[in-house]
Design a protein around this motif. Structure first.
Motif, PDB file in Angstrom:
ATOM      1  N   GLY B  27       0.831  -1.197   0.083  1.00  0.00           N
ATOM      2  CA  GLY B  27      -0.074   0.006   0.023  1.00  0.00           C
ATOM      3  C   GLY B  27       0.995   1.220   0.041  1.00  0.00           C
ATOM      4  N   GLU B  28       2.206   1.192   0.191  1.00  0.00           N
ATOM      5  CA  GLU B  28       2.864   2.252   0.447  1.00  0.00           C
ATOM      6  C   GLU B  28       3.332   2.958  -1.062  1.00  0.00           C
ATOM      7  OE1 GLU B  28       5.124   1.360   4.410  1.00  0.00           O
ATOM      8  OE2 GLU B  28       6.429   1.179   2.722  1.00  0.00           O
ATOM      9  N   VAL B  29       3.599   4.146  -1.282  1.00  0.00           N
ATOM     10  CA  VAL B  29       4.341   4.865  -2.602  1.00  0.00           C
ATOM     11  C   VAL B  29       5.615   5.435  -2.311  1.00  0.00           C
ATOM     12  CG1 VAL B  29       3.795   6.742  -4.289  1.00  0.00           C
ATOM     13  CG2 VAL B  29       1.722   5.289  -3.638  1.00  0.00           C
ATOM     14  N   HIS B  30       6.526   4.687  -2.950  1.00  0.00           N
ATOM     15  CA  HIS B  30       8.019   5.459  -2.643  1.00  0.00           C
ATOM     16  C   HIS B  30       8.183   5.998  -3.877  1.00  0.00           C
ATOM     17  CE1 HIS B  30       8.849   2.748   1.069  1.00  0.00           C
ATOM     18  NE2 HIS B  30       7.702   2.477   0.679  1.00  0.00           N
ATOM     19  N   ALA B  31       8.618   7.280  -3.698  1.00  0.00           N
ATOM     20  CA  ALA B  31       9.352   8.014  -4.751  1.00  0.00           C
ATOM     21  C   ALA B  31      10.912   7.846  -4.661  1.00  0.00           C
ATOM     22  CB  ALA B  31       8.940   9.347  -4.698  1.00  0.00           C
ATOM     23  N   ILE B  32      11.549   7.655  -5.944  1.00  0.00           N
ATOM     24  CA  ILE B  32      12.946   7.497  -5.853  1.00  0.00           C
ATOM     25  C   ILE B  32      13.399   8.552  -6.780  1.00  0.00           C
ATOM     26  CG2 ILE B  32      14.977   6.186  -6.506  1.00  0.00           C
ATOM     27  CD1 ILE B  32      13.476   3.831  -5.280  1.00  0.00           C
ATOM     28  N   MET B  33      14.077   9.635  -6.066  1.00  0.00           N
ATOM     29  CA  MET B  33      14.486  10.726  -6.966  1.00  0.00           C
ATOM     30  C   MET B  33      16.186  10.596  -6.910  1.00  0.00           C
ATOM     31  SD  MET B  33      12.197  13.623  -5.619  1.00  0.00           S
ATOM     32  CE  MET B  33      12.608  14.706  -7.027  1.00  0.00           C
ATOM     33  N   GLY B  34      16.774  11.318  -7.892  1.00  0.00           N
ATOM     34  CA  GLY B  34      18.170  11.457  -8.109  1.00  0.00           C
ATOM     35  C   GLY B  34      18.675  11.683  -9.311  1.00  0.00           C
ATOM     36  N   PRO B  35      19.977  12.366  -9.291  1.00  0.00           N
ATOM     37  CA  PRO B  35      20.674  12.949 -10.367  1.00  0.00           C
ATOM     38  C   PRO B  35      20.600  11.969 -11.500  1.00  0.00           C
ATOM     39  CG  PRO B  35      22.355  12.635  -8.675  1.00  0.00           C
ATOM     40  CD  PRO B  35      21.018  12.228  -8.199  1.00  0.00           C
ATOM     41  N   LEU B 191      -5.656   3.917  -9.088  1.00  0.00           N
ATOM     42  CA  LEU B 191      -5.058   2.460  -8.621  1.00  0.00           C
ATOM     43  C   LEU B 191      -4.503   2.128  -7.433  1.00  0.00           C
ATOM     44  CD1 LEU B 191      -3.654   1.671 -12.365  1.00  0.00           C
ATOM     45  CD2 LEU B 191      -5.601   0.643 -11.312  1.00  0.00           C
ATOM     46  N   ARG B 192      -4.261   3.292  -6.701  1.00  0.00           N
ATOM     47  CA  ARG B 192      -3.901   3.046  -5.345  1.00  0.00           C
ATOM     48  C   ARG B 192      -4.507   2.272  -4.394  1.00  0.00           C
ATOM     49  NH1 ARG B 192      -0.472   8.292  -3.565  1.00  0.00           N
ATOM     50  NH2 ARG B 192      -0.191   7.254  -1.584  1.00  0.00           N
ATOM     51  N   SER B 193      -4.147   1.316  -3.696  1.00  0.00           N
ATOM     52  CA  SER B 193      -4.972   0.722  -2.872  1.00  0.00           C
ATOM     53  C   SER B 193      -4.032   0.048  -1.770  1.00  0.00           C
ATOM     54  CB  SER B 193      -5.753  -0.527  -3.728  1.00  0.00           C
ATOM     55  OG  SER B 193      -5.049  -1.761  -3.756  1.00  0.00           O
ATOM     56  N   PRO B 194      -4.819  -0.380  -0.613  1.00  0.00           N
ATOM     57  CA  PRO B 194      -3.842  -0.861   0.447  1.00  0.00           C
ATOM     58  C   PRO B 194      -2.946  -2.234   0.189  1.00  0.00           C
ATOM     59  CG  PRO B 194      -6.183  -0.767   1.125  1.00  0.00           C
ATOM     60  CD  PRO B 194      -6.198  -0.327  -0.217  1.00  0.00           C
ATOM     61  N   ASP B 195      -3.118  -2.811  -0.994  1.00  0.00           N
ATOM     62  CA  ASP B 195      -2.680  -3.919  -1.014  1.00  0.00           C
ATOM     63  C   ASP B 195      -1.710  -3.723  -2.482  1.00  0.00           C
ATOM     64  OD1 ASP B 195      -4.554  -4.124  -2.965  1.00  0.00           O
ATOM     65  OD2 ASP B 195      -5.322  -6.106  -2.473  1.00  0.00           O
ATOM     66  N   ARG B 196      -1.586  -2.473  -2.851  1.00  0.00           N
ATOM     67  CA  ARG B 196      -0.877  -2.270  -4.030  1.00  0.00           C
ATOM     68  C   ARG B 196       0.316  -1.181  -3.749  1.00  0.00           C
ATOM     69  NH1 ARG B 196      -4.620  -1.433  -8.263  1.00  0.00           N
ATOM     70  NH2 ARG B 196      -4.419  -3.758  -8.462  1.00  0.00           N
ATOM     71  N   SER B 197       1.668  -1.540  -4.108  1.00  0.00           N
ATOM     72  CA  SER B 197       2.589  -0.648  -3.666  1.00  0.00           C
ATOM     73  C   SER B 197       3.247  -0.112  -5.109  1.00  0.00           C
ATOM     74  CB  SER B 197       3.674  -1.385  -2.800  1.00  0.00           C
ATOM     75  OG  SER B 197       3.219  -2.172  -2.061  1.00  0.00           O
ATOM     76  N   PHE B 198       3.715   1.163  -5.052  1.00  0.00           N
ATOM     77  CA  PHE B 198       4.134   1.792  -6.197  1.00  0.00           C
ATOM     78  C   PHE B 198       5.755   2.174  -5.837  1.00  0.00           C
ATOM     79  CE2 PHE B 198      -0.202   2.215  -6.664  1.00  0.00           C
ATOM     80  CZ  PHE B 198      -0.336   2.230  -8.092  1.00  0.00           C
ATOM     81  N   ILE B 199       6.700   2.008  -6.766  1.00  0.00           N
ATOM     82  CA  ILE B 199       7.983   2.788  -6.664  1.00  0.00           C
ATOM     83  C   ILE B 199       7.837   3.837  -8.050  1.00  0.00           C
ATOM     84  CG2 ILE B 199      10.407   2.642  -6.843  1.00  0.00           C
ATOM     85  CD1 ILE B 199      10.051  -0.241  -5.510  1.00  0.00           C
ATOM     86  N   VAL B 200       7.876   4.945  -7.489  1.00  0.00           N
ATOM     87  CA  VAL B 200       7.863   5.886  -8.569  1.00  0.00           C
ATOM     88  C   VAL B 200       9.254   6.622  -8.860  1.00  0.00           C
ATOM     89  CG1 VAL B 200       6.804   8.264  -9.229  1.00  0.00           C
ATOM     90  CG2 VAL B 200       5.321   6.424  -7.986  1.00  0.00           C
ATOM     91  N   VAL B 201       9.726   6.461  -9.775  1.00  0.00           N
ATOM     92  CA  VAL B 201      11.124   6.740  -9.960  1.00  0.00           C
ATOM     93  C   VAL B 201      11.079   8.129 -10.974  1.00  0.00           C
ATOM     94  CG1 VAL B 201      13.208   6.515 -11.217  1.00  0.00           C
ATOM     95  CG2 VAL B 201      12.140   4.518 -10.127  1.00  0.00           C
ATOM     96  N   THR B 202      11.631   9.194 -10.455  1.00  0.00           N
ATOM     97  CA  THR B 202      11.233  10.512 -10.984  1.00  0.00           C
ATOM     98  C   THR B 202      12.436  11.322 -11.106  1.00  0.00           C
ATOM     99  OG1 THR B 202      10.105  12.324 -11.731  1.00  0.00           O
ATOM    100  CG2 THR B 202      10.152  11.408  -9.462  1.00  0.00           C
ATOM    101  N   HIS B 203      12.843  12.080 -12.023  1.00  0.00           N
ATOM    102  CA  HIS B 203      13.812  13.363 -11.848  1.00  0.00           C
ATOM    103  C   HIS B 203      13.240  14.383 -11.432  1.00  0.00           C
ATOM    104  CE1 HIS B 203      17.785  14.227 -13.174  1.00  0.00           C
ATOM    105  NE2 HIS B 203      17.282  15.305 -13.877  1.00  0.00           N
ATOM    106  N   TYR B 204      11.999  14.784 -11.496  1.00  0.00           N
ATOM    107  CA  TYR B 204      11.241  16.024 -10.984  1.00  0.00           C
ATOM    108  C   TYR B 204      10.514  15.886  -9.853  1.00  0.00           C
ATOM    109  CZ  TYR B 204      13.529  17.255 -15.382  1.00  0.00           C
ATOM    110  OH  TYR B 204      14.172  17.538 -16.401  1.00  0.00           O
ATOM    111  N   GLN B 205      10.413  16.729  -9.137  1.00  0.00           N
ATOM    112  CA  GLN B 205       9.353  16.823  -7.990  1.00  0.00           C
ATOM    113  C   GLN B 205       7.938  17.038  -8.449  1.00  0.00           C
ATOM    114  OE1 GLN B 205       7.897  19.949  -6.425  1.00  0.00           O
ATOM    115  NE2 GLN B 205       6.965  18.959  -4.936  1.00  0.00           N
ATOM    116  N   ARG B 206       7.840  17.542  -9.749  1.00  0.00           N
ATOM    117  CA  ARG B 206       6.468  17.909 -10.287  1.00  0.00           C
ATOM    118  C   ARG B 206       5.462  16.828 -10.021  1.00  0.00           C
ATOM    119  NH1 ARG B 206       5.638  19.617 -16.545  1.00  0.00           N
ATOM    120  NH2 ARG B 206       6.326  17.421 -16.607  1.00  0.00           N
ATOM    121  N   LEU B 207       5.992  15.729 -10.684  1.00  0.00           N
ATOM    122  CA  LEU B 207       4.862  14.283 -10.420  1.00  0.00           C
ATOM    123  C   LEU B 207       4.167  14.262  -9.287  1.00  0.00           C
ATOM    124  CD1 LEU B 207       3.738  11.869 -12.150  1.00  0.00           C
ATOM    125  CD2 LEU B 207       5.574  10.822 -11.360  1.00  0.00           C
TER     126      LEU B 207
END
Lengths: 442, 261
Positions: B27-35, B191-207
């Motif tokens: 259920g968690e959404v993790h954003a991964i940012m980086g150069p 699509l977010r739900s308690p049993d679905r997790s996301f890893i959101v890889v992005t370069h920008y904070q905008r998303l």
């Protein structure tokens, strides 16, 4: 024994015998002369060898050692054939069926279509021989033309199609060439097509197997598409596993005439097709689309040559090939833009896939331009499936084997994409699919 | 759900991931940012099983199994989905046909009943409504001739139909204008739900203005060097990555500036 006789292969000898065995019919003198001249040329030259450029990749030594006899006409007339096997969806015009080169009226369906005259060549020769004189009195001189010589010497039947000027036919005409009921028999057919000015017609040339016997079949087709006329030509080659099939098709297009050729090469053991189109009239347009899917030890050779003779003529060729097993595919795509054919536009793309390490594909694009202000694009590749696409499919859950099948089929189906009848297109897609090697997921 | 521990991976002989650790719960959404060049795309490719990525050390445990042992199609059937940064065009393969083949291959692998075309179309219609994607897209070949925005929307649409448990979005926002970005984000949020997790890889904070993450991580020099809540993303947007070098002297300043920048 003369030196020439000593060089005669069993094939040549058997063809001389086959010619001698033919009962002398009441043919016009010009036809008898054309037969004897072509037989003499064939006897003198024999089959072409691989030193002749047009046959570089297709060796005929094994064929030369075979003895091919004449077809037993009575047996071909009696042969049991299930005609449901060659029904194609949407192809519902008149149908002419030949079994091992012998016309079968009982399996054919005549239809009275306004503006269309279609009949077996044997009948046309009886009723109107002079109209066929130009097409049938040709004398082939080159060794590369050995099969055309043989065809001219020994052919006694075929199809004559005439479409009256202005007639627009909606139902495709279906020519079925069924083979394989007689072992080591040779059948030689001629097709003569004349599409009158502003007329439109679709024709299906359909090769099917009704037996597994090894045999030799030749087919020589002459097509004239007059000014402003339209011709659709679909070749479905699904001959038997032991068939040797050699075809030569020549088409000439008049001003603003257009022709679309689709070719599916699936069957046969040794298969050759020489397809030559002459865009003679100003503004003529030709599209060719073809695909071969071969395996085992099949050898399929397509020689496409397109001549831009008139000004502002356009051609677009898209050919695909897939070879598996120990099969060998050959494609030559030659485009000539003649002097004075300014404003011509020619595009040719040939892409091939090798599915096995023992398969081989030879592709040879050729381009000769003698005119100014011409656009020509030309490309040929041989490769494997796109790894990125494979991973994309797998990342969505599709197994490796299924992903490969899917991409291979898609690769081939590009050649069918513009067949407008959806049922026919799907049916042909299924034929392709059946030919593709089954790769099971573990 | 997912536990990545000390992951090292190489591409073409070059070590890209150098001890990456990350835990994602259901259920968690993790954003991964980086150069640029930090290894963001490598992470997605390693997790989805792309060839050419060699894992030299570490482990990835997904719902109790070693994810790295599975073929790409097995990972998909187990619920792992990668939304590609560059979706692949596949001429001659119809979008609907492809999606049904994918769904049924996954279902078969999981021992579930395959969907016939009627039930599949019903499912697709439902998802289309949620994703605001035009029907016409379905009848075209996979991604062929799609605009950049259409490709990314198609990725999210596939995700909606395949209903993964772990979705990795690899720079899904790149190349999107603000309207397309909102649409894509809207699809993800649906699509977010308690049993679905996301890893959101992005370069920008905008998303992340539109997909609100539970956690934000900074990937630099092949590992996670900083983790926090969404305020970390805001700080990165304002200050860039250079300040991290003061806290992590072992990471070269050049890497934080972005290898390609």
């Amino acid at each position: 024994m003369s030196e020439a006789t000593a060089l005669r292969t069993p094939l040549v000898e058997s063809q001389i015998q086959a010619a001698a065995a033919r009962p002398p019919g009441d043919e016009p003198a010009w036809l008898a002369q054309a037969r004897s001249e072509n037989l003499a040329a064939f006897t003198a030259g024999g089959l072409p060898d691989t030193r002749i450029e047009a046959w570089k990749y297709t060796a005929l030594r094994a064929l030369g050692q075979r003895r091919i006899g004449p077809v037993d006409v009575d047996a071909a007339l009696r042969a049991t054939v299930d005609s449901t096997g060659f029904v194609l969806p949407g192809v519902d015009g008149p149908r002419l069926v030949f079994v091992d080169g012998v016309f079968r009226a009982d399996l054919s369906t005549a239809q009275d279509v306004a503006g269309l005259q279609v009949m077996p060549l044997s009948r046309a020769l009886r009723e109107q021989p002079e109209s066929l004189r130009f097409a049938l009195s040709r004398h082939y001189r080159e060794r590369a033309d050995a099969f055309a010589q043989l065809n001219a010497a020994l052919g006694f039947d075929g199809v004559v199609v005439r479409v009256a000027p202005g007639a627009k036919l909606s139902s495709p005409l279906h020519m079925v060439f069924a083979g394989g009921t007689q072992a080591e028999a040779g059948s030689h057919l001629r097709v003569v097509v004349d599409v009158g000015a502003e007329a439109a017609v679709d024709v299906v040339e359909h090769h099917v197997a009704v037996g597994e016997a090894s045999h030799l079949a030749t087919l020589v087709t002459d097509i004239a598409v007059h000014d402003d006329a339209r011709l659709g030509w679909l070749i479905v080659q699904d001959a038997g596993v032991a068939a040797t099939l050699v075809r030569r098709t020549r088409a000439q297009l008049g001003a603003r005439a257009s022709a679309t050729v689709h070719a599916l090469e699936l069957g046969g053991a040794l298969v050759r097709h020489d397809l030559a189109c002459d865009l003679a009239g100003q503004g003529a347009h030709l599209e060719t689309r073809g695909v071969f899917v071969i395996g085992r030890r099949q050898h399929v050779d397509t020689q496409l040559s397109i001549r831009h003779g008139g000004r502002d003529t356009t051609s677009d060729a898209l050919w695909r090939g897939v070879a598996d097993g120990r099969a060998r595919g050959v494609f030559r795509g030659a485009i000539v833009v003649a002097e004075g054919a300014d404003g011509s536009d020619a595009a040719l793309s040939n892409k091939n896939l090798l599915l096995s390490a023992d398969a081989e594909i030879d592709t040879k694009p050729e381009l000769e331009i003698y005119a100014d202000e011409v656009k020509a694009a030309h490309g040929a590749t041989i490769g494997q499936l796109d790894e990125r696409a494979l991973f994309y499919l797998r990342s969505r859950g599709i197994g490796l084997a299924q992903a490969r099948s899917l991409l291979t089929l898609a690769f081939c189906r590009v050649a069918l994409a513009d067949i407008s009848d959806e049922r026919l297109r799907e049916h042909l897609g299924e034929l392709l699919d059946k030919r593709l090697p089954r790769m099971a997921d573990a | 759900m997912l536990k990545i521990d000390n992951l090292h991976a190489r591409v073409e002989g070059r070590e890209i991931l150098k001890g990456l650790s990350l835990t994602v719960n259901a259920g968690e959404v993790h954003a991964i940012m980086g150069p640029n060049g930090a290894g963001k795309s490598t992470l997605g490719n390693v997790l989805s099983g792309r060839e050419g990525y060699e894992v030299t050390a570490g482990s990835v445990i997904y719902n109790g199994t070693n994810l790295l042992d599975l073929e790409p199609e097995e990972r998909a059937a187990a619920g792992v989905f990668l939304a590609f940064q560059y979706p692949v065009e596949i001429p001659g393969v119809n979008n609907t046909y492809f999606l049904r083949a994918a769904l049924n291959a996954q279902r078969k692998r999981r021992g579930e009943e395959e969907l016939d075309s009627m039930r599949f179309l019903k499912l697709v219609r439902e998802k289309l409504k949620v994703m605001q994607i035009s029907d016409e897209l379905l009848h075209r070949a996979v991604n062929e001739g799609f605009s950049g925005g259409e490709k990314k929307r198609n990725e999210i649409f596939q995700m909606a139909v395949l209903e993964p448990k772990l979705a990795i979005l690899d720079e899904t926002d790149s190349g999107l204008d603000i309207d397309a970005l909102k649409q894509v984000a809207g699809g993800v949020n649906a699509l977010r739900s308690p049993d679905r997790s996301f890893i959101v890889v992005t370069h920008y904070q905008r998303l992340l203005d539109y997909i609100e993450p539970d956690f934000v991580h900074v990937l630099a020099g092949g590992r996670i060097v900083e983790s926090g809540d969404k305020s970390l993303a805001v700080k990165l947007e304002e200050q860039g990555y250079a300040w991290l070098a003061d806290i992590h002297p072992d990471i070269a300043r050049a890497e934080l500036a972005g290898a390609k920048a």
